[in-house]
Design a protein around this motif. Sequence first.
Motif, PDB file in Angstrom:
ATOM      1  N   THR A 184       0.139  10.868  -7.939  1.00 31.21           N
ATOM      2  CA  THR A 184       0.032  10.013  -6.392  1.00 31.21           C
ATOM      3  C   THR A 184       0.529   9.335  -7.084  1.00 31.21           C
ATOM      4  N   GLN A 185       1.010   8.357  -7.744  1.00 30.23           N
ATOM      5  CA  GLN A 185       2.289   7.107  -7.192  1.00 30.23           C
ATOM      6  C   GLN A 185       2.395   7.153  -8.855  1.00 30.23           C
ATOM      7  N   THR A 186       3.899   6.070  -9.421  1.00 31.05           N
ATOM      8  CA  THR A 186       4.047   5.918 -10.058  1.00 31.05           C
ATOM      9  C   THR A 186       4.570   4.346 -10.408  1.00 31.05           C
ATOM     10  N   SER A 232       6.492   3.700  -7.567  1.00 32.03           N
ATOM     11  CA  SER A 232       6.098   3.319  -6.472  1.00 32.03           C
ATOM     12  C   SER A 232       4.957   1.962  -6.140  1.00 32.03           C
ATOM     13  N   LYS A 233       4.352   1.585  -7.008  1.00 28.73           N
ATOM     14  CA  LYS A 233       3.913   0.227  -7.510  1.00 28.73           C
ATOM     15  C   LYS A 233       5.119  -0.748  -7.052  1.00 28.73           C
ATOM     16  N   SER A 244       5.823  -0.562  -3.456  1.00 30.36           N
ATOM     17  CA  SER A 244       5.090  -0.459  -3.220  1.00 30.36           C
ATOM     18  C   SER A 244       4.782  -2.679  -3.148  1.00 30.36           C
ATOM     19  N   PRO A 256       0.820   2.441  -2.985  1.00 29.28           N
ATOM     20  CA  PRO A 256       1.558   2.865  -3.527  1.00 29.28           C
ATOM     21  C   PRO A 256       1.449   4.125  -4.185  1.00 29.28           C
ATOM     22  N   GLY A 257       0.351   4.509  -3.165  1.00 27.41           N
ATOM     23  CA  GLY A 257      -0.367   5.868  -3.183  1.00 27.41           C
ATOM     24  C   GLY A 257       0.617   6.795  -1.632  1.00 27.41           C
ATOM     25  N   VAL A 317       3.248   5.380  -0.454  1.00 27.83           N
ATOM     26  CA  VAL A 317       5.276   4.561  -0.821  1.00 27.83           C
ATOM     27  C   VAL A 317       4.927   6.201  -1.826  1.00 27.83           C
ATOM     28  N   TYR A 318       4.436   6.543  -2.624  1.00 28.39           N
ATOM     29  CA  TYR A 318       5.025   7.810  -3.781  1.00 28.39           C
ATOM     30  C   TYR A 318       4.659   9.216  -2.583  1.00 28.39           C
TER      31      TYR A 318
END
Length: 191
Positions: free
Chosen positions: A141-143, A146-147, A150, A163-164, A166-167
Amino acid sequence: MNSTTATKTRCAWAQTDPLLADYHDAEWGVPEYDSRALWEKLMLDGFQAGLAWITILRKRDAFRKAFKGFVPEKVAKFTGDDVERLMQDAGIVRARAKIEATIGNARAYLAMQAAGEDFSEFIWGMAGGKPIVNKTGKVPTQTPLSKEISKALKKRGYKFAGPGIVYAWMQATGIVDDHAPDCHRHGSKKK
């Protein structure tokens, strides 16, 4: 959906609705390099927070009309009257915080431009310049990326860019190829 479309192996989420199947086959995961189009998709993913993507997909044309084609220069000029107009528009998701964030995000996009940061180059530069192909079949759901994106967007004034979100946007815009290993689109290949 035509018979050719019906027989293709797709990611599980795209098998529940013909609109999702068409979106999956034509758009989801296709690398997007146009700055304005990337920004539009990020805004739509922000509106999707807490909702099913099919809801946003069904309302996408209404969103485009309400937000003047998601042209940041136009959206950045929206006023409180525009917010109230949008709050009355049943064709879109009427969430004040998301509407106000989209207007603020248009201003942040333009501030990046004014500072010499092209949105596409900025994002793709953070991602290494080419799609990241997920070979595991496990979809997070995020990486860490992505964090990182974000955090960079929030530093520039973006909201609804956690982050979610953005992912999910990275998946939609082909920054990440999260098509299932047996999907006809995995690895950006069309079969």
